[in-house]
Design an enzyme around this catalytic site. Structure first.
Site, PDB file in Angstrom:
ATOM      1  N   LYS A   8       1.084  -1.353   0.201  1.00 61.82           N
ATOM      2  CA  LYS A   8      -0.051   0.045  -0.285  1.00 61.82           C
ATOM      3  C   LYS A   8       0.529   1.273   0.047  1.00 61.82           C
ATOM      4  CE  LYS A   8       1.214   1.198   3.962  1.00 61.82           C
ATOM      5  NZ  LYS A   8       1.597   2.959   4.585  1.00 61.82           N
ATOM      6  N   PRO A  90       9.662  -4.451   0.221  1.00 59.29           N
ATOM      7  CA  PRO A  90      10.721  -4.241   0.751  1.00 59.29           C
ATOM      8  C   PRO A  90      10.587  -4.409   1.918  1.00 59.29           C
ATOM      9  CG  PRO A  90      10.662  -2.695  -0.531  1.00 59.29           C
ATOM     10  CD  PRO A  90       9.214  -3.564  -1.363  1.00 59.29           C
ATOM     11  N   ALA A  92      10.875  -2.511   5.877  1.00 60.59           N
ATOM     12  CA  ALA A  92      10.648  -1.625   6.815  1.00 60.59           C
ATOM     13  C   ALA A  92      10.210  -0.732   6.237  1.00 60.59           C
ATOM     14  CB  ALA A  92      12.247  -1.628   7.869  1.00 60.59           C
ATOM     15  N   GLY A  94       7.290   0.991   4.756  1.00 60.12           N
ATOM     16  CA  GLY A  94       6.111   1.941   4.544  1.00 60.12           C
ATOM     17  C   GLY A  94       5.038   1.650   3.741  1.00 60.12           C
ATOM     18  N   ALA A  96       3.503  -1.209   3.880  1.00 62.99           N
ATOM     19  CA  ALA A  96       3.270  -2.485   4.960  1.00 62.99           C
ATOM     20  C   ALA A  96       2.722  -4.021   4.281  1.00 62.99           C
ATOM     21  CB  ALA A  96       1.585  -1.921   5.232  1.00 62.99           C
ATOM     22  N   SER A  99       2.027  -6.202   7.317  1.00 65.47           N
ATOM     23  CA  SER A  99       0.143  -6.557   7.261  1.00 65.47           C
ATOM     24  C   SER A  99      -0.154  -6.999   6.409  1.00 65.47           C
ATOM     25  CB  SER A  99      -0.314  -5.138   7.393  1.00 65.47           C
ATOM     26  OG  SER A  99       0.778  -4.793   9.025  1.00 65.47           O
ATOM     27  N   ALA A 100       0.418  -6.422   4.792  1.00 65.97           N
ATOM     28  CA  ALA A 100      -0.413  -7.117   3.536  1.00 65.97           C
ATOM     29  C   ALA A 100      -0.096  -8.621   3.703  1.00 65.97           C
ATOM     30  CB  ALA A 100       0.189  -7.155   2.406  1.00 65.97           C
ATOM     31  N   ASP A 132      -2.496  -1.728   9.913  1.00 64.02           N
ATOM     32  CA  ASP A 132      -2.779  -1.813   8.365  1.00 64.02           C
ATOM     33  C   ASP A 132      -3.557  -2.923   7.909  1.00 64.02           C
ATOM     34  OD1 ASP A 132      -1.418   0.748   8.196  1.00 64.02           O
ATOM     35  OD2 ASP A 132       0.470   0.037   7.895  1.00 64.02           O
TER      36      ASP A 132
END
Length: 279
Positions: A8, A90, A92, A94, A96, A99-100, A132
């Protein structure tokens, strides 16, 4: 079963203040993009996670593992699962990625284990795993409020090109929020112009309305990110912003061919550059 966990970006991120539970109250416009991890789920006797990325452990701290364990616990499921993650998002960054992955496991195991849980029930479980994760279950274009767990679909932004630039380092989200709280206060970012542009299908207005309250903190920690943002603008991206707590900076383009032209025009040593489209 194979499932894809899509990254995201944040088209908008306003930090509204601190909450009693230690999180921050946020208001975000989130957008799924086509860069994704591929997860293979196979029935097994126990839960096992393997990853093709040596920097990411597959044990109980992995969000995909935690998602499977939580689902097993709340449903009383006796079967296990072997999860293989082909990591393309990748770490760390930003974007997510973890979370994905967790959202993809919840969605996939709901089918593989024949659980029959509703989207609302999966989102409630997802919120217990991370802020997220509920968006990962909804995808597309959405507004996320609370600490990120209250998700409302928005008019879709489909097929726009995205250039994702990730520098060699990662950032700690808690550290970024701590610094944000220590910096001289500013009013939260205004999302109304961005929401109006989405509603009206106003591409130029949308690109002009991108906002991220965390940029100031992350750019303070890593001033070199400003050069990445400038490089994307000079290469022809229509709108440029940092995603989440960073450090990935993205450039929006009219379509995928335009994004590929922008990516080809970048000269950013040590950075990873991906081209994706909005979903």
């Amino acid at each position: 079963m194979q499932v894809t966990a899509f990254a995201k970006i944040n088209l908008g991120l306003a930090v509204l203040g601190c909450r009693a539970d230690g999180y921050h109250e946020v208001d975000m416009v989130m957008q799924a993009v086509s860069l994704g991890d591929v997860l293979t789920l196979e029935l097994a006797e126990t839960i096992c996670v393997e990853v093709n990325c040596p920097e990411l452990a597959g044990g109980p701290d992995n969000l995909a593992y935690r998602a499977a364990a939580l689902l097993q616990k709340v449903t009383g499921q006796r079967r296990g699962v072997r999860i293989y993650i082909e990591k393309n998002i990748p770490l760390a960054a930003g974007l997510a990625g973890g979370s994905a992955d967790a959202a993809a496991v919840l969605r996939g195991l709901n089918q593989l284990w024949d659980l029959g849980l509703s989207l609302g029930e999966l989102m409630e479980l997802g919120a217990a795993l991370g802020s997220d994760v509920p968006f990962g279950l909804v995808g597309g274009t959405a507004r996320a409020r609370g600490r990120g767990e209250v998700v409302e679909p928005l008019p879709a932004l489909v097929g726009r090109g995205v250039v994702l630039v990730k520098p060699a380092f990662g950032v700690s989200t808690p550290r970024v929020y701590r610094l944000h709280d220590q910096l001289p206060p500013r009013p939260p970012g205004e999302l109304a112009p961005l929401l109006a542009a989405l509603e009206q299908g106003d591409w130029a207005g949308l690109c002009a309305a991108l906002v991220n309250d965390l940029e100031r903190a992350t750019f303070t920690l890593h001033p070199e990110l400003a050069a990445i943002k400038q490089a994307l603008q000079e290469a022809g991206a229509s709108g440029v912003l940092m995603s989440g707590s960073g450090p990935t900076v993205f450039g929006l383009c009219a379509d995928e061919p335009a994004a590929r032209r922008v990516a080809a025009g970048l000269d950013l040593a040590g950075c990873r550059v991906d081209v994706a489209v909005t979903l």
